[in-house]
Write a protein that holds these residues in place. Structure first.
Motif, PDB file in Angstrom:
ATOM      1  N   ASP A  38       0.870  -1.192   0.024  1.00  0.00           N
ATOM      2  CA  ASP A  38       0.125   0.026  -0.057  1.00  0.00           C
ATOM      3  C   ASP A  38       0.783   1.249   0.019  1.00  0.00           C
ATOM      4  O   ASP A  38       0.181   2.551   0.065  1.00  0.00           O
ATOM      5  CB  ASP A  38      -0.918   0.185   1.167  1.00  0.00           C
ATOM      6  CG  ASP A  38      -1.597  -1.168   1.372  1.00  0.00           C
ATOM      7  OD1 ASP A  38      -2.426  -1.656   0.458  1.00  0.00           O
ATOM      8  OD2 ASP A  38      -1.767  -1.648   2.363  1.00  0.00           O
ATOM      9  N   SER A  39       2.300   1.150   0.020  1.00  0.00           N
ATOM     10  CA  SER A  39       3.115   2.150   0.059  1.00  0.00           C
ATOM     11  C   SER A  39       2.662   3.176   1.503  1.00  0.00           C
ATOM     12  O   SER A  39       2.791   4.554   1.252  1.00  0.00           O
ATOM     13  CB  SER A  39       3.023   3.032  -1.050  1.00  0.00           C
ATOM     14  OG  SER A  39       3.237   2.524  -2.196  1.00  0.00           O
ATOM     15  N   VAL A  40       2.465   2.659   2.448  1.00  0.00           N
ATOM     16  CA  VAL A  40       2.083   3.220   3.781  1.00  0.00           C
ATOM     17  C   VAL A  40       2.604   2.526   5.003  1.00  0.00           C
ATOM     18  O   VAL A  40       2.583   1.350   4.885  1.00  0.00           O
ATOM     19  CB  VAL A  40       0.512   3.391   3.843  1.00  0.00           C
ATOM     20  CG1 VAL A  40       0.286   4.185   5.302  1.00  0.00           C
ATOM     21  CG2 VAL A  40      -0.307   3.902   2.644  1.00  0.00           C
ATOM     22  N   PHE A  41       3.295   3.158   5.636  1.00  0.00           N
ATOM     23  CA  PHE A  41       3.866   2.778   6.761  1.00  0.00           C
ATOM     24  C   PHE A  41       2.875   2.491   7.790  1.00  0.00           C
ATOM     25  O   PHE A  41       2.453   3.011   9.023  1.00  0.00           O
ATOM     26  CB  PHE A  41       4.939   3.774   7.620  1.00  0.00           C
ATOM     27  CG  PHE A  41       6.090   3.965   6.732  1.00  0.00           C
ATOM     28  CD1 PHE A  41       7.069   2.828   6.843  1.00  0.00           C
ATOM     29  CD2 PHE A  41       6.413   5.019   6.227  1.00  0.00           C
ATOM     30  CE1 PHE A  41       8.409   3.078   6.187  1.00  0.00           C
ATOM     31  CE2 PHE A  41       7.529   5.194   5.324  1.00  0.00           C
ATOM     32  CZ  PHE A  41       8.628   4.055   5.490  1.00  0.00           C
ATOM     33  N   GLY A  42       2.189   1.296   7.615  1.00  0.00           N
ATOM     34  CA  GLY A  42       1.044   0.574   8.860  1.00  0.00           C
ATOM     35  C   GLY A  42       1.559  -0.298   9.277  1.00  0.00           C
ATOM     36  O   GLY A  42       2.876  -0.799   9.321  1.00  0.00           O
ATOM     37  N   ILE A  43       0.787  -1.199  10.084  1.00  0.00           N
ATOM     38  CA  ILE A  43       1.153  -2.195  10.912  1.00  0.00           C
ATOM     39  C   ILE A  43       0.777  -3.673  10.179  1.00  0.00           C
ATOM     40  O   ILE A  43       0.889  -4.684  10.709  1.00  0.00           O
ATOM     41  CB  ILE A  43       0.634  -2.616  12.345  1.00  0.00           C
ATOM     42  CG1 ILE A  43      -1.026  -2.462  12.450  1.00  0.00           C
ATOM     43  CG2 ILE A  43       1.393  -1.443  12.957  1.00  0.00           C
ATOM     44  CD1 ILE A  43      -1.227  -2.631  13.746  1.00  0.00           C
ATOM     45  N   SER A  44       0.396  -3.715   8.851  1.00  0.00           N
ATOM     46  CA  SER A  44       0.006  -4.799   7.966  1.00  0.00           C
ATOM     47  C   SER A  44      -0.937  -5.772   8.422  1.00  0.00           C
ATOM     48  O   SER A  44      -1.196  -6.765   8.059  1.00  0.00           O
ATOM     49  CB  SER A  44       1.230  -5.544   7.751  1.00  0.00           C
ATOM     50  OG  SER A  44       2.334  -4.857   7.282  1.00  0.00           O
ATOM     51  N   THR A  45      -2.080  -5.091   9.180  1.00  0.00           N
ATOM     52  CA  THR A  45      -3.196  -5.966   9.838  1.00  0.00           C
ATOM     53  C   THR A  45      -4.057  -6.467   8.535  1.00  0.00           C
ATOM     54  O   THR A  45      -4.282  -7.629   8.802  1.00  0.00           O
ATOM     55  CB  THR A  45      -4.061  -5.030  10.583  1.00  0.00           C
ATOM     56  OG1 THR A  45      -3.311  -4.273  11.496  1.00  0.00           O
ATOM     57  CG2 THR A  45      -5.014  -5.650  11.223  1.00  0.00           C
ATOM     58  N   GLU A  46      -4.117  -5.623   7.634  1.00  0.00           N
ATOM     59  CA  GLU A  46      -5.301  -6.243   6.609  1.00  0.00           C
ATOM     60  C   GLU A  46      -4.441  -7.299   5.800  1.00  0.00           C
ATOM     61  O   GLU A  46      -4.960  -8.591   5.533  1.00  0.00           O
ATOM     62  CB  GLU A  46      -5.350  -5.222   5.432  1.00  0.00           C
ATOM     63  CG  GLU A  46      -6.102  -4.014   6.072  1.00  0.00           C
ATOM     64  CD  GLU A  46      -7.487  -4.292   6.698  1.00  0.00           C
ATOM     65  OE1 GLU A  46      -8.027  -5.074   6.057  1.00  0.00           O
ATOM     66  OE2 GLU A  46      -7.765  -3.510   7.569  1.00  0.00           O
ATOM     67  N   LYS A  47      -3.135  -7.271   5.626  1.00  0.00           N
ATOM     68  CA  LYS A  47      -2.226  -8.348   5.040  1.00  0.00           C
ATOM     69  C   LYS A  47      -2.182  -9.654   5.903  1.00  0.00           C
ATOM     70  O   LYS A  47      -2.329 -10.783   5.332  1.00  0.00           O
ATOM     71  CB  LYS A  47      -0.905  -7.713   4.792  1.00  0.00           C
ATOM     72  CG  LYS A  47       0.128  -8.682   3.969  1.00  0.00           C
ATOM     73  CD  LYS A  47       1.391  -8.095   4.049  1.00  0.00           C
ATOM     74  CE  LYS A  47       2.610  -9.263   3.478  1.00  0.00           C
ATOM     75  NZ  LYS A  47       3.721  -8.371   3.119  1.00  0.00           N
ATOM     76  N   ALA A  48      -2.089  -9.324   7.275  1.00  0.00           N
ATOM     77  CA  ALA A  48      -2.108 -10.655   8.188  1.00  0.00           C
ATOM     78  C   ALA A  48      -3.607 -11.232   8.069  1.00  0.00           C
ATOM     79  O   ALA A  48      -3.541 -12.404   8.134  1.00  0.00           O
ATOM     80  CB  ALA A  48      -1.742 -10.219   9.647  1.00  0.00           C
ATOM     81  N   TYR A  49      -4.752 -10.472   8.186  1.00  0.00           N
ATOM     82  CA  TYR A  49      -5.973 -11.132   7.708  1.00  0.00           C
ATOM     83  C   TYR A  49      -5.959 -11.881   6.654  1.00  0.00           C
ATOM     84  O   TYR A  49      -6.517 -13.098   6.459  1.00  0.00           O
ATOM     85  CB  TYR A  49      -7.093 -10.164   7.961  1.00  0.00           C
ATOM     86  CG  TYR A  49      -7.340  -9.813   9.326  1.00  0.00           C
ATOM     87  CD1 TYR A  49      -7.843 -10.642  10.186  1.00  0.00           C
ATOM     88  CD2 TYR A  49      -7.372  -8.383   9.620  1.00  0.00           C
ATOM     89  CE1 TYR A  49      -8.188 -10.333  11.445  1.00  0.00           C
ATOM     90  CE2 TYR A  49      -7.638  -8.077  11.024  1.00  0.00           C
ATOM     91  CZ  TYR A  49      -7.965  -9.134  11.768  1.00  0.00           C
ATOM     92  OH  TYR A  49      -8.354  -8.740  13.006  1.00  0.00           O
ATOM     93  N   LYS A  50      -5.632 -11.408   5.331  1.00  0.00           N
ATOM     94  CA  LYS A  50      -5.606 -11.989   4.212  1.00  0.00           C
ATOM     95  C   LYS A  50      -4.803 -13.032   3.716  1.00  0.00           C
ATOM     96  O   LYS A  50      -5.153 -14.159   3.271  1.00  0.00           O
ATOM     97  CB  LYS A  50      -5.394 -11.002   3.151  1.00  0.00           C
ATOM     98  CG  LYS A  50      -6.338  -9.844   2.665  1.00  0.00           C
ATOM     99  CD  LYS A  50      -6.041  -8.942   1.907  1.00  0.00           C
ATOM    100  CE  LYS A  50      -7.062  -7.824   1.823  1.00  0.00           C
ATOM    101  NZ  LYS A  50      -6.415  -6.629   0.942  1.00  0.00           N
ATOM    102  N   GLU A  51      -3.385 -12.965   4.435  1.00  0.00           N
ATOM    103  CA  GLU A  51      -2.519 -14.066   4.131  1.00  0.00           C
ATOM    104  C   GLU A  51      -2.265 -15.139   5.396  1.00  0.00           C
ATOM    105  O   GLU A  51      -2.331 -16.354   5.138  1.00  0.00           O
ATOM    106  CB  GLU A  51      -1.266 -13.330   3.878  1.00  0.00           C
ATOM    107  CG  GLU A  51      -1.283 -12.418   2.514  1.00  0.00           C
ATOM    108  CD  GLU A  51       0.094 -12.009   2.237  1.00  0.00           C
ATOM    109  OE1 GLU A  51       1.108 -12.411   2.852  1.00  0.00           O
ATOM    110  OE2 GLU A  51       0.056 -11.162   1.444  1.00  0.00           O
ATOM    111  N   LEU A  52      -2.159 -14.650   6.649  1.00  0.00           N
ATOM    112  CA  LEU A  52      -1.940 -15.551   7.761  1.00  0.00           C
ATOM    113  C   LEU A  52      -3.060 -16.263   8.321  1.00  0.00           C
ATOM    114  O   LEU A  52      -3.088 -17.185   8.719  1.00  0.00           O
ATOM    115  CB  LEU A  52      -1.158 -14.633   8.895  1.00  0.00           C
ATOM    116  CG  LEU A  52       0.326 -14.275   8.451  1.00  0.00           C
ATOM    117  CD1 LEU A  52       0.632 -13.231   9.635  1.00  0.00           C
ATOM    118  CD2 LEU A  52       1.043 -15.113   8.145  1.00  0.00           C
TER     119      LEU A  52
END
Length: 119
Positions: A38-52
């Motif tokens: 996303d080109s944003v310094f976040g904590i990758s919560t959305e990515k964790a839900y989708k992948e992990l």
């Protein structure tokens, strides 16, 4: 060290970081986004839900709060805060016989040997 050099270095650093900061503020839910996708310094919560967590079943978890206080009426907590169903609130009796009177949402152990107050 030269004051002008420090001033120019700080200005350059801020200018370099500005695109990241301004982009983050423009995207809703930016704090949960991912730098790589996303080109944003976040904590990758959305990515964790989708992948992990994809396809995994959720299970309820009981969490203890060790803090200076909890707002039991907070909109995010009031529906899910733990309730000791063996206690009757405000009757001044240790209904569940665990040694703590009216411990509806736990007990505040700060203070004396046996705690100081119900919460």
């Amino acid at each position: 060290m030269n004051y002008n050099f420090l001033k120019k270095s700080a200005t350059l650093f801020l200018l370099a970081a500005l695109p990241f900061l301004s982009t983050a503020q423009q995207k809703p839910n930016w704090q949960n986004l991912d730098l790589k996708t996303d080109s944003v310094f976040g904590i990758s919560t959305e990515k964790a839900y989708k992948e992990l967590l994809k396809g995994k079943k959720s299970t309820p978890v009981l969490v203890a709060v060790l803090d200076g206080g909890v707002d039991l009426n907070h909109e995010d907590l009031k529906r899910v805060i733990w309730v000791n169903k063996k206690e009757i609130a405000g009757n001044g009796i240790d209904d569940d016989k665990n040694g703590y009177i009216d411990d509806i949402h736990g007990w505040n152990f700060f203070g004396r040997k046996n705690g100081c107050c119900r919460i």
